[in-house]
Design a protein around this motif. Sequence first.
Motif, PDB file in Angstrom:
ATOM      1  N   VAL A   1      53.442  10.183  14.726  1.00 54.01           N
ATOM      2  CA  VAL A   1      52.835   8.858  14.568  1.00 54.01           C
ATOM      3  C   VAL A   1      51.968   8.558  15.788  1.00 54.01           C
ATOM      4  O   VAL A   1      50.830   8.095  15.659  1.00 54.01           O
ATOM      5  CB  VAL A   1      53.920   7.772  14.385  1.00 54.01           C
ATOM      6  CG1 VAL A   1      53.311   6.380  14.428  1.00 54.01           C
ATOM      7  CG2 VAL A   1      54.663   7.990  13.078  1.00 54.01           C
ATOM      8  N   ARG A   2      52.483   8.850  16.974  1.00 56.55           N
ATOM      9  CA  ARG A   2      51.705   8.609  18.196  1.00 56.55           C
ATOM     10  C   ARG A   2      50.437   9.456  18.204  1.00 56.55           C
ATOM     11  O   ARG A   2      49.360   8.980  18.567  1.00 56.55           O
ATOM     12  CB  ARG A   2      52.556   8.897  19.432  1.00 56.55           C
ATOM     13  CG  ARG A   2      53.701   7.918  19.625  1.00 56.55           C
ATOM     14  CD  ARG A   2      54.380   8.080  20.964  1.00 56.55           C
ATOM     15  NE  ARG A   2      54.931   9.397  21.213  1.00 56.55           N
ATOM     16  CZ  ARG A   2      56.181   9.761  20.938  1.00 56.55           C
ATOM     17  NH1 ARG A   2      57.022   8.901  20.389  1.00 56.55           N
ATOM     18  NH2 ARG A   2      56.611  10.970  21.211  1.00 56.55           N
ATOM     19  N   LEU A   3      50.556  10.723  17.813  1.00 59.01           N
ATOM     20  CA  LEU A   3      49.382  11.602  17.802  1.00 59.01           C
ATOM     21  C   LEU A   3      48.337  11.130  16.790  1.00 59.01           C
ATOM     22  O   LEU A   3      47.136  11.176  17.073  1.00 59.01           O
ATOM     23  CB  LEU A   3      49.799  13.044  17.513  1.00 59.01           C
ATOM     24  CG  LEU A   3      50.492  13.754  18.674  1.00 59.01           C
ATOM     25  CD1 LEU A   3      51.048  15.097  18.218  1.00 59.01           C
ATOM     26  CD2 LEU A   3      49.537  13.938  19.837  1.00 59.01           C
ATOM     27  N   ARG A   4      48.780  10.684  15.618  1.00 56.84           N
ATOM     28  CA  ARG A   4      47.824  10.193  14.616  1.00 56.84           C
ATOM     29  C   ARG A   4      47.086   8.963  15.138  1.00 56.84           C
ATOM     30  O   ARG A   4      45.886   8.826  14.951  1.00 56.84           O
ATOM     31  CB  ARG A   4      48.535   9.864  13.304  1.00 56.84           C
ATOM     32  CG  ARG A   4      48.956  11.115  12.547  1.00 56.84           C
ATOM     33  CD  ARG A   4      49.570  10.807  11.223  1.00 56.84           C
ATOM     34  NE  ARG A   4      48.553  10.198  10.370  1.00 56.84           N
ATOM     35  CZ  ARG A   4      48.830   9.346   9.394  1.00 56.84           C
ATOM     36  NH1 ARG A   4      50.067   8.993   9.148  1.00 56.84           N
ATOM     37  NH2 ARG A   4      47.880   8.832   8.656  1.00 56.84           N
ATOM     38  N   ARG A   5      47.826   8.067  15.798  1.00 52.65           N
ATOM     39  CA  ARG A   5      47.187   6.868  16.340  1.00 52.65           C
ATOM     40  C   ARG A   5      46.225   7.236  17.467  1.00 52.65           C
ATOM     41  O   ARG A   5      45.131   6.670  17.566  1.00 52.65           O
ATOM     42  CB  ARG A   5      48.231   5.876  16.818  1.00 52.65           C
ATOM     43  CG  ARG A   5      48.957   5.225  15.654  1.00 52.65           C
ATOM     44  CD  ARG A   5      49.872   4.140  16.082  1.00 52.65           C
ATOM     45  NE  ARG A   5      50.520   3.560  14.917  1.00 52.65           N
ATOM     46  CZ  ARG A   5      51.425   2.618  14.973  1.00 52.65           C
ATOM     47  NH1 ARG A   5      51.787   2.127  16.152  1.00 52.65           N
ATOM     48  NH2 ARG A   5      51.973   2.152  13.883  1.00 52.65           N
ATOM     49  N   LEU A   6      46.632   8.168  18.317  1.00 56.15           N
ATOM     50  CA  LEU A   6      45.728   8.622  19.374  1.00 56.15           C
ATOM     51  C   LEU A   6      44.474   9.252  18.780  1.00 56.15           C
ATOM     52  O   LEU A   6      43.366   9.042  19.285  1.00 56.15           O
ATOM     53  CB  LEU A   6      46.443   9.617  20.296  1.00 56.15           C
ATOM     54  CG  LEU A   6      47.416   9.008  21.300  1.00 56.15           C
ATOM     55  CD1 LEU A   6      48.263  10.107  21.950  1.00 56.15           C
ATOM     56  CD2 LEU A   6      46.671   8.214  22.354  1.00 56.15           C
ATOM     57  N   ASP A   7      44.635  10.005  17.705  1.00 50.54           N
ATOM     58  CA  ASP A   7      43.490  10.629  17.045  1.00 50.54           C
ATOM     59  C   ASP A   7      42.513   9.569  16.549  1.00 50.54           C
ATOM     60  O   ASP A   7      41.297   9.680  16.750  1.00 50.54           O
ATOM     61  CB  ASP A   7      43.971  11.501  15.883  1.00 50.54           C
ATOM     62  CG  ASP A   7      42.832  12.202  15.177  1.00 50.54           C
ATOM     63  OD1 ASP A   7      42.077  12.938  15.843  1.00 50.54           O
ATOM     64  OD2 ASP A   7      42.690  12.018  13.944  1.00 50.54           O
ATOM     65  N   ARG A   8      43.039   8.520  15.920  1.00 54.73           N
ATOM     66  CA  ARG A   8      42.161   7.444  15.439  1.00 54.73           C
ATOM     67  C   ARG A   8      41.446   6.763  16.607  1.00 54.73           C
ATOM     68  O   ARG A   8      40.258   6.444  16.525  1.00 54.73           O
ATOM     69  CB  ARG A   8      42.967   6.415  14.636  1.00 54.73           C
ATOM     70  CG  ARG A   8      43.358   6.904  13.250  1.00 54.73           C
ATOM     71  CD  ARG A   8      43.835   5.767  12.361  1.00 54.73           C
ATOM     72  NE  ARG A   8      45.003   5.074  12.883  1.00 54.73           N
ATOM     73  CZ  ARG A   8      46.261   5.359  12.552  1.00 54.73           C
ATOM     74  NH1 ARG A   8      46.511   6.332  11.700  1.00 54.73           N
ATOM     75  NH2 ARG A   8      47.264   4.677  13.057  1.00 54.73           N
TER      76      ARG A   8
END
Length: 153
Positions: free
Chosen positions: A84-91
């Motif tokens: 979840v953290r990585l997906r948010r960082l990606d966005r």
Amino acid sequence: MTTLPDEVKTFIVQQLACFDAPSAVVSAVKDEFAVSVTRQAVEAYDPNKVQGQRLSEELKALFAATRERFLADQAAIGVSHRMVRLRRLDRMVNKAEAQGNMSLAANLLEQAARECGDAFTNKRQNEVSGKDGQPLLAGGIAVTFIDGPGKPS
């Protein structure tokens, strides 16, 4: 207590039990129910505060149960999961790049790299033997102790 509908009272108690700040609860109540309440009125629904000592036993029990469930259920909090953290960082990286903010994008990429490299965990990796339990170095290491400047012991 004020004459808020039971639904609003329940919402306030549950938000406070999840450690939301009273000011954040005021905003959430306005967004969710289109009802304006003051920060002081919200604090009256926290049994841990002086203002909340007169709270009904039913709402005190709801607060306690919600707080216990909240503390026990870390899995329900999205950002507690690496993906979840990585997906948010990606966005965020994509948005920063689209806005031309390369400095922010670089910082976010660095944070994502640390996230992937277990920088935010307590995992430690110690290798004490080689492949299949063999010694790391064949033949060992020769060590010479020096007793004084240039004098072997």
